[in-house]
Design an enzyme around this catalytic site. Structure first.
Site, PDB file in Angstrom:
ATOM      1  CG  HIS A 131      51.666  52.731  29.541  1.00  0.00           C
ATOM      2  ND1 HIS A 131      51.477  51.891  28.451  1.00  0.00           N
ATOM      3  CD2 HIS A 131      52.276  53.839  29.059  1.00  0.00           C
ATOM      4  CE1 HIS A 131      51.965  52.487  27.369  1.00  0.00           C
ATOM      5  NE2 HIS A 131      52.447  53.670  27.706  1.00  0.00           N
ATOM      6  CG  ASP A 206      55.088  49.197  33.320  1.00  0.00           C
ATOM      7  OD1 ASP A 206      56.296  49.359  33.049  1.00  0.00           O
ATOM      8  OD2 ASP A 206      54.181  49.768  32.689  1.00  0.00           O
ATOM      9  CD  GLN A 209      57.561  56.641  32.883  1.00  0.00           C
ATOM     10  OE1 GLN A 209      58.307  57.547  33.258  1.00  0.00           O
ATOM     11  NE2 GLN A 209      57.135  56.548  31.635  1.00  0.00           N
ATOM     12  CE  LYS A 232      58.453  54.580  28.665  1.00  0.00           C
ATOM     13  NZ  LYS A 232      57.929  55.759  27.975  1.00  0.00           N
ATOM     14  CB  CYS A 373      49.707  55.093  26.754  1.00  0.00           C
ATOM     15  SG  CYS A 373      50.219  55.356  25.047  1.00  0.00           S
TER      16      CYS A 373
END
Length: 415
Positions: A131, A206, A209, A232, A373
């Site tokens: 991302h 990261d 997700q 999220k 993104c």
């Protein structure tokens, strides 16, 4: 006990909403931002209505109640991700700020710790599937310090290519996504950590997700830093988390200066508060943090293992159902091993923006279209954009059937 998705759906008010024209909402865009359950909404409303005050400052009842609720949220989040200490949980406004905080600390001239000093000859490693939030801060760090930015490539089937010597003895930090927001790929963290440790490099993930969809234990992952975001994971926007090993956080300089992050201030110098408050300058997102604590309570109540299994079933069902659509190509892994509930695809001869508009206008189906993104990843596959359907605990196989019917209609419009 079976996973009762219909009961879960009743907790999310927006899912019963009727869209203009009598359309029923089919929300398949949780990879972008998830919907919010009533317990989160009511927890935030209650705090704003009856308990709100600034935290860490006021000595009155409201100040005490607000501070207690804010810090209790930190405790919940630390437990949720297996943090060894609550002090390792730093509140930020989102994962982007968390990653920027980390990138700022590396190469900061005020830091003499060799683990956090970068210059010419040093290397930063990311990947082609990141991302933008895990690309741009590292580009800026390379420009600021003269370090070299390198990256892992992506194979044709949407996996990280670890075959080359991307990590070297000059690598200072490796920062990669735990799960791709486009491909759904869950990356081999253990192998990445092993390679980084051999080189003496730090590792950041990261996990925006992954934390909402899988059981995640930051200590077991073996990384040094993990970033994720509240919106999220059925929580509010405006709140994110940087988890870091405590001794590393203690060695890092502050990111922002101001109130609450100080120990003492003179006109010519300041000393700083212990972690995590050293990184939480000014009035924080109080109600948002409390809302994220409520989101963690909700997800824990459902069970992360159950959520993961439900999404795995949905993804398998969707992969089979999408095969009946001619000209549809999934970008990313088509097998279910090490992948999450995000499916990005192209439809031959039809731009994703047209796909998304028809699905929304005619069927009330919300999907994401564009490069999500992650423009470098789309350039890698030679496409400008994809359509992305992303699933969560409240989605059903019936909604996937609706998506398939909608895609058939899209093809008829352009036939």
């Amino acid at each position: 006990m079976s996973f009762d998705v219909e009961r879960i759906r009743k907790d999310f008010p927006v899912l019963s909403r009727e869209l203009p024209g009598g359309r029923t909402l089919v929300y398949l865009d949780s990879g972008n931002s998830s919907q919010k359950p009533t317990p989160v909404i009511e927890t935030m409303r209650e705090h704003l209505a009856m308990h709100y005050s600034n935290v860490g400052r006021a000595m009155h009842v409201l100040g005490s109640e607000s501070t207690e609720a804010y810090e209790a949220a930190r405790d919940k989040i630390a437990a949720f991700v297996g943090a060894p200490s609550r002090d390792e949980v730093v509140f930020t406004k989102n994962a982007s700020e968390a990653l920027n905080l980390l990138a700022y600390s590396l190469g900061n001239r005020s830091n003499t710790d060799p683990r956090f000093t970068l210059g010419e000859g040093d290397e930063i490693v990311i990947s082609e599937m990141e991302h933008h939030s895990n690309i741009v801060p590292w580009q800026m760090l390379a420009q600021r310090t003269g370090a070299t930015l390198k990256w892992f490539g992506v194979t044709d089937d949407g996996r990280l290519d670890l075959s080359g010597d991307v990590i070297t003895d000059r690598t200072k930090i490796v920062s990669v996504t735990h799960q791709s927001n486009v491909l759904g790929t869950v990356n081999p963290v253990a192998e990445i950590v092993r390679l980084a440790r051999q080189a003496g490099a730090l590792v950041a993930l990261d996990a925006s997700q992954s934390v909402p969809h899988h059981p995640v234990d930051v200590a077991a992952l073996g990384a040094d830093f993990v970033a994720f975001t509240g919106h999220k994971m059925v929580g509010p926007s405006g709140i994110g988390v940087l988890w870091g090993r405590q001794e590393l956080l203690e060695a890092m300089p502050p990111f922002l200066g101001g109130g609450e992050m100080i120990e003492a201030v003179w006109m010519d110098r300041s000393t700083y508060a212990p972690v995590p408050h050293k990184f939480e300058a000014g009035t924080p997102p109080i109600v948002e943090a409390i809302g994220l604590g409520a989101a963690v309570d909700y997800l824990t109540g459902v069970g992360m293992e159950a959520i993961e299994a439900h999404e795995r079933d949905l993804t398998a069902y969707a992969m089979r159902a999408l095969q009946e659509i001619s000209g549809l190509k999934v970008i990313g892994p088509t097998d279910l091993g090490d992948r999450g509930g995000t499916i990005s695809f192209t439809l031959e001869g039809i731009h994703p923006h047209d796909v998304g508009q028809i699905l929304d206008d005619q069927f009330g189906i919300a999907v994401r279209v564009g490069h999500h993104c992650a423009r470098p990843l789309h350039l890698r596959f030679g496409i400008p954009a994809t359509t992305r359907a992303s699933f969560y605990l409240y989605n059903t196989t019936g909604e996937i059937d609706a998506l398939v019917r909608g895609l058939h209609q899209v093809q008829k419009v352009f036939a």
